[in-house]
Every structure is written in structure tokens, then in C-alpha cells.
Design a protein around this motif. Structure first.
Motif, PDB file in Angstrom:
ATOM      1  N   PRO A 193       0.767  -1.217  -0.083  1.00  0.00           N
ATOM      2  CA  PRO A 193      -0.012   0.213  -0.008  1.00  0.00           C
ATOM      3  C   PRO A 193       0.850   1.322   0.012  1.00  0.00           C
ATOM      4  O   PRO A 193       0.454   2.405  -0.435  1.00  0.00           O
ATOM      5  CB  PRO A 193      -0.916   0.039   1.170  1.00  0.00           C
ATOM      6  N   GLY A 194       1.977   1.243   0.500  1.00  0.00           N
ATOM      7  CA  GLY A 194       2.964   2.452   0.397  1.00  0.00           C
ATOM      8  C   GLY A 194       3.482   2.687  -0.804  1.00  0.00           C
ATOM      9  O   GLY A 194       4.331   3.549  -1.169  1.00  0.00           O
ATOM     10  N   ILE A 195       3.579   1.702  -1.880  1.00  0.00           N
ATOM     11  CA  ILE A 195       4.087   2.029  -3.207  1.00  0.00           C
ATOM     12  C   ILE A 195       2.984   2.450  -4.183  1.00  0.00           C
ATOM     13  O   ILE A 195       2.081   1.635  -4.603  1.00  0.00           O
ATOM     14  CB  ILE A 195       4.723   0.705  -3.738  1.00  0.00           C
ATOM     15  N   HIS A 196       3.634   3.423  -4.849  1.00  0.00           N
ATOM     16  CA  HIS A 196       2.429   3.999  -5.969  1.00  0.00           C
ATOM     17  C   HIS A 196       3.412   3.657  -7.438  1.00  0.00           C
ATOM     18  O   HIS A 196       4.489   4.478  -7.373  1.00  0.00           O
ATOM     19  CB  HIS A 196       2.195   5.547  -5.580  1.00  0.00           C
ATOM     20  N   LEU A 197       2.845   3.094  -8.088  1.00  0.00           N
ATOM     21  CA  LEU A 197       3.877   2.946  -9.409  1.00  0.00           C
ATOM     22  C   LEU A 197       3.122   3.704 -10.642  1.00  0.00           C
ATOM     23  O   LEU A 197       1.785   3.477 -10.955  1.00  0.00           O
ATOM     24  CB  LEU A 197       3.710   1.495  -9.827  1.00  0.00           C
ATOM     25  N   LEU A 198       3.943   4.634 -11.235  1.00  0.00           N
ATOM     26  CA  LEU A 198       3.721   5.342 -12.111  1.00  0.00           C
ATOM     27  C   LEU A 198       4.319   4.928 -13.542  1.00  0.00           C
ATOM     28  O   LEU A 198       5.445   4.917 -13.780  1.00  0.00           O
ATOM     29  CB  LEU A 198       3.894   6.957 -11.730  1.00  0.00           C
ATOM     30  N   MET A 199       3.349   4.576 -14.416  1.00  0.00           N
ATOM     31  CA  MET A 199       4.125   3.836 -15.864  1.00  0.00           C
ATOM     32  C   MET A 199       4.110   4.852 -16.861  1.00  0.00           C
ATOM     33  O   MET A 199       3.554   5.928 -16.563  1.00  0.00           O
ATOM     34  CB  MET A 199       3.378   2.466 -16.281  1.00  0.00           C
ATOM     35  N   HIS A 200       4.908   4.626 -17.859  1.00  0.00           N
ATOM     36  CA  HIS A 200       4.879   5.594 -18.975  1.00  0.00           C
ATOM     37  C   HIS A 200       5.553   6.740 -18.513  1.00  0.00           C
ATOM     38  O   HIS A 200       5.093   7.914 -18.816  1.00  0.00           O
ATOM     39  CB  HIS A 200       3.409   6.047 -19.594  1.00  0.00           C
ATOM     40  N   GLN A 201       6.485   7.000 -17.514  1.00  0.00           N
ATOM     41  CA  GLN A 201       7.089   8.116 -17.130  1.00  0.00           C
ATOM     42  C   GLN A 201       8.735   7.938 -17.277  1.00  0.00           C
ATOM     43  O   GLN A 201       9.255   7.273 -16.704  1.00  0.00           O
ATOM     44  CB  GLN A 201       6.932   8.214 -15.595  1.00  0.00           C
ATOM     45  N   GLN A 202       9.006   8.573 -18.407  1.00  0.00           N
ATOM     46  CA  GLN A 202      10.253   8.585 -18.513  1.00  0.00           C
ATOM     47  C   GLN A 202      10.992   9.846 -17.893  1.00  0.00           C
ATOM     48  O   GLN A 202      10.761  10.857 -18.294  1.00  0.00           O
ATOM     49  CB  GLN A 202      10.339   8.821 -20.290  1.00  0.00           C
ATOM     50  N   VAL A 203      11.811   9.630 -17.166  1.00  0.00           N
ATOM     51  CA  VAL A 203      12.384  10.807 -16.598  1.00  0.00           C
ATOM     52  C   VAL A 203      13.549  11.373 -17.234  1.00  0.00           C
ATOM     53  O   VAL A 203      14.508  10.505 -17.607  1.00  0.00           O
ATOM     54  CB  VAL A 203      13.045  10.440 -14.937  1.00  0.00           C
ATOM     55  N   ILE A 204      13.666  12.192 -17.606  1.00  0.00           N
ATOM     56  CA  ILE A 204      14.582  13.059 -18.472  1.00  0.00           C
ATOM     57  C   ILE A 204      15.794  13.729 -17.438  1.00  0.00           C
ATOM     58  O   ILE A 204      17.109  13.540 -17.779  1.00  0.00           O
ATOM     59  CB  ILE A 204      14.372  14.227 -19.432  1.00  0.00           C
ATOM     60  N   THR A 205      15.287  14.513 -16.553  1.00  0.00           N
ATOM     61  CA  THR A 205      16.153  15.194 -15.648  1.00  0.00           C
ATOM     62  C   THR A 205      15.729  15.083 -14.196  1.00  0.00           C
ATOM     63  O   THR A 205      14.674  15.007 -14.126  1.00  0.00           O
ATOM     64  CB  THR A 205      16.486  16.834 -16.111  1.00  0.00           C
ATOM     65  N   LEU A 206      16.951  15.394 -13.375  1.00  0.00           N
ATOM     66  CA  LEU A 206      16.596  15.358 -11.984  1.00  0.00           C
ATOM     67  C   LEU A 206      17.131  16.607 -11.502  1.00  0.00           C
ATOM     68  O   LEU A 206      18.309  16.886 -11.794  1.00  0.00           O
ATOM     69  CB  LEU A 206      17.412  14.233 -11.627  1.00  0.00           C
ATOM     70  N   ARG A 207      16.293  17.220 -10.804  1.00  0.00           N
ATOM     71  CA  ARG A 207      16.546  18.688 -10.308  1.00  0.00           C
ATOM     72  C   ARG A 207      16.586  18.457  -8.451  1.00  0.00           C
ATOM     73  O   ARG A 207      15.595  18.027  -8.299  1.00  0.00           O
ATOM     74  CB  ARG A 207      15.948  19.675 -10.876  1.00  0.00           C
ATOM     75  N   GLN A 208      17.346  19.298  -7.883  1.00  0.00           N
ATOM     76  CA  GLN A 208      17.196  19.513  -6.456  1.00  0.00           C
ATOM     77  C   GLN A 208      16.752  20.837  -6.119  1.00  0.00           C
ATOM     78  O   GLN A 208      17.455  21.720  -6.707  1.00  0.00           O
ATOM     79  CB  GLN A 208      18.742  19.280  -5.870  1.00  0.00           C
ATOM     80  N   ALA A 209      15.714  21.238  -5.529  1.00  0.00           N
ATOM     81  CA  ALA A 209      14.984  22.129  -5.410  1.00  0.00           C
ATOM     82  C   ALA A 209      14.343  22.155  -3.968  1.00  0.00           C
ATOM     83  O   ALA A 209      13.729  21.321  -3.788  1.00  0.00           O
ATOM     84  CB  ALA A 209      14.152  22.818  -6.305  1.00  0.00           C
ATOM     85  N   ASP A 210      14.545  23.130  -3.063  1.00  0.00           N
ATOM     86  CA  ASP A 210      13.921  23.356  -1.701  1.00  0.00           C
ATOM     87  C   ASP A 210      14.006  22.048  -0.896  1.00  0.00           C
ATOM     88  O   ASP A 210      13.169  21.699  -0.460  1.00  0.00           O
ATOM     89  CB  ASP A 210      12.526  23.622  -1.837  1.00  0.00           C
ATOM     90  N   GLY A 211      15.172  21.196  -0.931  1.00  0.00           N
ATOM     91  CA  GLY A 211      15.160  19.980  -0.316  1.00  0.00           C
ATOM     92  C   GLY A 211      14.572  18.862  -0.997  1.00  0.00           C
ATOM     93  O   GLY A 211      14.474  17.870  -0.311  1.00  0.00           O
TER      94      GLY A 211
END
Ligand code: FAD
Ligand code: SAM
Length: 655
Positions: free
Chosen positions: A411-429
């Protein structure tokens, strides 16, 4: 370090109670076993109050010397279940030099039907318990048991943990003087902090004095039954300085909301998500395909193949711990459909392999592996073979997508399909995952589990990961091929059928980037099958198969130069090079500068050809790094898998 497992040698007295032949002592007092445990260990350490006071999501760590039949563990777990907040956790770490065999364990546990709710789950998972760190997960992840199989003086120095409560068990000091030593007490002190407490049944003077010298304030308290007095103690000594260099130190434990992103839903991502969710985290898993396990983890059958070393290398230790952990996880899957413990036979197919196998047979216990002559191997495999080999009776095959899906069902896992992550940014922690201009999700913790594609994200761009294409061939089972009763490996492998198909694998191509299956590689796989067994090839009627019509799939393995996975916290590589630049001149310098972590960022990748064995345990390793819990592997093995090892080598060697 010993890799040879020695089981407890037990004699059963006329009332059916266990007595150790190795130590000539009883495991528990004749009539008061459970009462004694409760008095000496639970009451003297005020465990009831400690459990009741645990905040939601807090984890209490109990350390024990001498697991034996596990009675102290079951009693502690029973009290935890009754007293602790439903979201609190228990992590029990226990050392055992002579683990009981499964049969002896079953017999001992039958003595306490009142503890069955706790002892039976252990018994159900009591498989593949081999030397080193062996982790177990109970009660939907609420309770973790880490057994350190080996001598306490060899195992405890490898433990990275902060222990809250010690159960100092182990046979009486007079019967077991090798254990009750200043070295042991120094380890207890190293792993203790302010407020750590200890309970023990012994009041022997020199034990008390040594514990006091090690930093424990000890007092004698009234005993129970035949024990007139017992002892309890509290650690009042100094907190031990970290033994590890700063670049392998513990990153700060996240104090923010317990939310994480995991990028990638293969074996590594699914395991990581599950290990975090088991600890009360809300985990969003982002996967670019329409389902989990569509890339390397998508083969119909993978093999639990143990490539061990007789020298107890970091990789070999990881494999033994990982194998045990995966095997215990598999007990939750449907046997025969999603996996099978049919054993794995590694053929001694040439003189080098014969030599390698002879060394392994001498180094490991025969409950893990044993040499078989050709006729014995054929009897087990059910088909004619060109040679004997090494048989791993606890090995088998797994349908990796089923393992991924089971791990993701929480129940704690939420799987999102068709999501190609292109960039990762760090903002506000927070770590933000972007698909072009769209913010997909964000969380204070992010774990990159996208195999070689983790390098597409700038913080991991320098990791030396290599992709190796591999192709498997699906072979329709025939009435005669169904007699294959175990996985057989030579350069390739073939498994007993899952449903109506055998999986035959696998090719290695270091250059191709194309994932379209090729006829040439199907033919190569058929050649691998001929090396394994011409009899099986004939039973499968491979001569009549049209290679153009063969079915299969190809994917990329992802390997590191030292073949160990890359698992752990990620540092800012530029800042790392700056703060530790002095290592380039003098590698013995250890600058007293904290590692410039990219706070909240972790990677779980590089599982090569053995992800079934390494990825699930590495999910636990990530969770331990994130939450500050005891590491599920020896410190040195966790360091051997650490993402910083490459940056460090580059600084030191200049390459
Ligand atoms: C032919 C072959 C045979 C093998 N046989 C065995 C075997 O017998 N036994 C064994 O133990 N191992 C075997 N392996 C190895 C095993 O399959 C791998 O070690 C394991 O699957 C690796 O798991 P992973 O999660 O790291 O990678 P993957 O399964 O490749 O998962 C990575 C996931 O991340 C996703 N992803 C990546 N980047 C992004 C992004 N930017 N955004 C969103 N999603 C992303 C991908 O879509 C993918 O689903 C074999 C591998 C191959 C190729
Ligand atoms: C008294 S029994 C433990 C009783 C246990 N609590 C139970 O309920 O069964 C002591 C255990 O300590 C283990 N032991 C003794 N010396 C050890 C050592 N040096 N290293 C690791 N384990 C040891 C023994 O093998 C034995 O299983």
C-alpha cells in the motif's frame, strides 16, 4: 574468514530438550526457559517500556550474542507486537557460530507452542542460512532479523549498527571462555551509544569487571529459578569514533517526510521500493514502460546462479548473503509457476572449471554445494550429461517479473508507468523528476535504479557502468524434455520448463546496441545447449527447429568494472574531487572533511548477470543507508559496493 558452515551438534535429553555437544551445555534452563529469557533479557533491559515508548516509524535495535534456538528473539518480538506502536519497527541482530539445522530448529521450536506465531514464520524462512550476514523480513517488514553466521569475534567487527539493547547470551563463561573476552566487550562498546542497555544471565566476576572496563555500568539483580543473581548494565562510556573514512561514512538521515522516488521498476527498483515501504515510507516508482520488468528483469526465467570464490572475497560474501535473502523472499511467490527450488547444477565442463569446483567444494559446506560424479549428476538432472559438476540444492529458477510485481504490491508503493524521467533537479530540499517540461514527481529522497541509464542523470554520469547485450531463447517443452529436473549450466544455462517453455541462455555481446533478437544468437544459444547436453537437445528436437522461427528476447545487463553492484549514497563528484584532492599526492592521508553528499540521493545499479541474487538485498542496503538502520552486509562489503569507490580510485591512481 571461514566460509565453511558448521551446524550445531545437538543431543536431545529425555525430556526432548536440546544440549550442545560443542559446548557441553544446555540451550535453556530445564523448566524455566521462557521465564528466564523474560527475566534476564526483557525485564532487565526494560524492554516493555522501551517498546511502548517507541515513536511511530522509530526502530529499536537489539543485538544478541548466540541466537541458538531463537527463543530470545521470539520473546522480544512477542513483546514488541504487544507493546509497540503499529508503525514502529524492531531490528534484531544476532550472532551464531553454529546455527541449528532446519530439522533441529523445528524440533526445538515445537517445545514452545505458545510462541508459534513468532517461531513458525522463522521456520518457514529458515533456508539458505550460510556464513556471513543473513537477513530475514517478518510481519510485512515490521520486524527484521539479521543473523551473523560465524564466530562472534569475527562477525561483530564487521557490523555497522547502533545497538540500543544487548542480550549477552552464549553459554556460561566457564564453558565458553573463547567468547567472553575483552575483544567481545570492546565490540559491544563500539556498537553502543548513550543509553544502550545490556542484560546477561552471568554474574561471573571477571565478566563484570571486563564489562565495566569496556564502559558499562553493571549491577547485580535478583535472578530467577536456579540463578540466584543475574546482571544488567548501561553503557556510560564514550561514543566510538567512526572507523570508516568520511567518503564511506553514513550520510545524514533524512528528517523530512518519509517520501521517496524510485526511478526504474526492474529488480533493483522494485526491491528498493519494497524495502523503503516496509519501513513506512511512501514510495513513488517511475517507470518508462507500460509495466514493471520490461528490460533486463523481463526474462521468463532467470537462474539463482552462485559464482562464488573460495577466498571469501567481497563479491563472494555479497553473493552468499544475497542468495539467502532472495531465497527467503521467494517463499512468498507461487512455487512451480513463479519460481522453483529445483537446484542448479554447474557442469565441470573443462579442466579449469574442474579445478575451480574442487576448490569450492573444499571451501563450502555441502548443504550449499556438493560435487557430483557424472552418473550422480545425471540422476539428479534427469538427462544424460557430458560431465559431473557442482550441485547447489537450494538454487533454482525464478520468473523475475513475478518477483518485481510481488515486491511492488504494497500500500505504500505508488507505481507510475509511462514516465520517462529526463532530468533530475534538486530544489527546496526535494529531488524533482522531470519529463521534459513536466514535473512528474518530487520527494526528499530519490533512488536511481535505472541500470546503465542512471548515467543519464548528471550526479551519476561518471559511474563506470557498461551495458552487455544478452539474448535468451524460448524452447517449447516436449514430453521428453520435461524430465529435466534441475537447472543445468555450462557456459550457458537451461532451466526445467515454466509452463510449456524452457529458457535457454544467454549470449554476451559487448558491442551491439540493438535489442531486436537475432537468428545468429539463437543459433549460438543452441550451441550452448549442445555443450550442456546433447541428450537434452535431442529431447527438445532442436535439429528440427527452424532458427528463423525461434522466439526469444534480448536486453542489456549492466556491469561495473569490479563486477560488484553500485549501491549507496551519491556524492557531488566535483566537490568530492576538490575536498579529497590531497589523496592524489598521498593516499594514506584521510582528510577530516565530511563527504559532500548530494543529500537524499542514492543509486542501486550494476547488478550484472546476477541481479536475482544481488538486487533484493541491495534494496535492504539502500533502506539501511537511508534510515540509519544496521547495514545488512559487512561494512567492508558495503564499502566495496559504494558508489564513491570509483571517484576515490581515480583520485588515488589518477585514472
Ligand atoms: C539475457 C540476460 C540473462 C540474464 N540471466 C540472469 C540470470 O540467469 N540470473 C540472474 O540473477 N540475472 C540474470 N540476468 C541479469 C538480471 O536480469 C539483471 O541483473 C537485473 O534484471 C537488473 O535489474 P535492474 O533493475 O538493475 O535493471 P532493469 O531490469 O534493466 O531495470 C531498469 C528499469 O529502469 C527503467 N528506467 C531506466 N531509466 C529510466 C528513466 N529515466 N525513467 C524511467 N524509467 C527508467 C527501465 O525501463 C527498466 O525497467 C540476465 C540478464 C540478461 C540481459
Ligand atoms: C545458550 S545458547 C543461546 C540460547 C538462545 N538464546 C536460545 O534461546 O536458544 C548459546 C549460543 O551461543 C552460540 N555461541 C557460543 N559461542 C559463540 C561464538 N563465539 N560466536 C558465535 N556464537 C556463539 C552457541 O552456538 C549457542 O547457539
Amino acid at each position: 574468514m571461514s566460509t565453511l558452515l558448521q551446524h550445531a551438534q545437538i543431543d536431545w535429553d529425555d525430556q526432548g530438550r536440546p544440549h550442545s555437544r560443542q559446548y557441553d551445555d544446555v540451550y535453556f534452563a530445564v523448566n524455566e526457559g521462557i521465564d528466564e529469557t523474560k527475566h534476564v533479557f526483557l525485564e532487565q533491559t526494560r524492554l516493555r517500556e522501551r517498546f511502548a515508548a517507541l515513536a511511530p516509524h522509530a526502530c529499536l535495535v537489539i543485538g544478541e550474542t548466540g541466537f541458538g534456538t531463537g527463543m530470545n528473539f521470539f520473546c522480544a518480538w512477542q513483546l514488541f507486537a504487544a507493546q509497540a506502536h503499529p508503525d514502529a519497527r524492531l531490528h534484531f541482530v544476532s550472532v551464531e557460530r553454529y546455527p541449528l539445522s532446519h530439522a533441529d530448529m523445528a524440533r526445538a521450536l515445537s517445545l514452545w507452542p505458545e510462541l508459534a506465531a513468532f517461531s513458525q514464520p522463522l521456520l518457514a524462512q529458515y533456508v539458505a542460512v550460510h556464513p556471513g550476514f543473513q537477513q530475514f523480513t517478518f510481519d510485512n517488514g515490521r520486524v527484521t532479523l539479521t543473523l551473523l553466521i560465524g564466530d562472534v569475534l569475527e562477525q561483530l567487527p564487521q557490523l555497522d549498527a547502533q545497538v540500543d539493547v544487548w542480550f549477552l547470551d552464549g553459554f556460561a563463561p566457564a564453558k565458553n571462555p573463547d567468547m567472553w573476552t575483552p575483544e567481545l566487550f570492546a565490540q559491544l562498546a563500539r556498537l553502543s551509544g548513550p543509553g544502550t542497555v545490556l542484560g546477561t544471565f552471568t554474574t561471573t566476576g571477571w565478566v563484570r569487571r571486563s564489562l565495566v572496563e569496556a564502559g558499562f555500568a553493571m549491577k547485580k539483580v535478583p535472578g530467577i529459578g536456579k540463578k540466584w543473581e543475574v546482571m544488567s548494565g548501561e553503557y556510560t562510556g564514550q561514543t566510538a569514533p567512526a572507523l570508516n573514512a568520511p567518503w564511506y561514512g553514513r550520510p545524514p538521515v533524512s528528517q523530512g517526510p518519509r517520501q521517496a522516488l524510485v526511478i526504474g521498476a526492474g529488480l533493483a527498483g522494485s526491491a528498493t521500493a519494497r524495502s523503503l515501504a516496509n519501513r513506512g515510507w511512501q514510495v513513488t516508482v517511475l517507470e518508462r514502460h507500460d509495466a514493471p520488468a520490461r528490460e533486463a528483469s523481463g526474462n521468463p526465467q532467470g537462474v539463482l546462479y552462485l559464482k562464488l570464490s573460495a577466498h571469501g572475497t567481497a563479491l563472494s560474501q555479497m553473493i552468499l548473503s544475497g542468495f539467502g535473502y532472495t531465497r527467503r523472499q521467494l517463499e512468498r511467490l507461487q512455487r512451480g509457476h513463479d519460481w522453483d527450488a529445483c537446484g542448479v547444477l554447474q557442469l565441470a565442463f573443462d579442466s579449469r572449471e574442474v579445478e575451480r569446483q574442487a576448490k569450492l567444494a573444499g571451501a563450502f559446506d555441502n548443504s550449499l554445494l556438493r560435487s557430483l560424479a557424472r552418473d550422480e549428476a545425471e540422476a539428479i538432472a534427469g538427462v544424460a550429461l557430458p560431465a559431473g559438476g557442482l550441485f547447489y540444492p537450494e538454487g533454482g529458477w525464478v520468473h523475475p517479473p513475478a518477483l518485481c510485481q510481488t515486491q511492488l504490491q504494497h500500500p505504500g508503493i505508488h507505481l507510475l508507468m509511462h514516465q520517462q524521467v529526463i532530468t533530475l533537479r534538486q530544489a527546496d530540499g526535494l529531488w524533482q523528476a522531470w519529463d521534459g517540461e513536466r514535473l512528474v514527481a518530487s520527494a526528499p529522497v530519490a533512488v536511481l535504479a535505472g541500470a546503465a541509464d542512471v548515467r543519464r542523470f548528471e550526479p551519476c554520469a561518471q559511474l563506470p557502468l557498461k551495458r552487455i547485450r544478452g539474448q535468451i531463447t524460448r524452447l517449447p517443452a516436449t514430453a521428453r524434455s520435461r524430465l529435466l529436473a534441475t537447472v543445468v549450466c555450462a557456459e550457458g544455462y537451461v532451466a526445467p520448463p515454466r509452463g510449456d517453455e524452457h529458457t535457454l541462455g544467454a549470449s554476451f555481446d559487448f558491442h551491439s546496441d540493438d535489442l531486436t533478437p537475432t537468428v545468429a544468437e539463437h543459433q549460438g544459444n543452441l550451441a550452448l545447449l549442445d555443450e550442456i547436453s546433447t541428450d537434452l537437445a535431442e529431447r527438445l528436437d532442436t535439429g528440427a527447429l527452424d532458427p528463423e522461427q525461434l522466439q526469444g528476447r534480448a536486453a542489456f545487463r549492466c556491469t561495473s568494472p569490479d563486477y560488484l553492484p553500485i549501491v549507496g549514497p551519491v556524492a557531488d563528484s566535483q566537490a568530492f574531487n576538490e575536498v579529497y584532492a590531497v589523496l592524489g599526492k598521498d593516499a594514506r592521508q584521510v582528510p577530516d572533511v565530511p563527504c559532500p553528499w548530494l543529500e537524499g540521493l542514492y543509486v542501486n545499479s550494476g547488478h550484472g548477470s546476477r541481479g536475482l541474487i544481488t538486487a533484493p538485498l541491495c534494496g535492504e542496503l539502500i533502506a539501511a543507508w537511508v534510515t540509519g538502520e544496521p547495514l545488512p552486509l559487512p561494512r567492508a562489503v558495503a564499502e566495496a559496493c559504494h558508489p564513491n569507490r570509483f571517484g576515490l580510485r581515480k583520485l588515488i591512481r589518477g585514472k
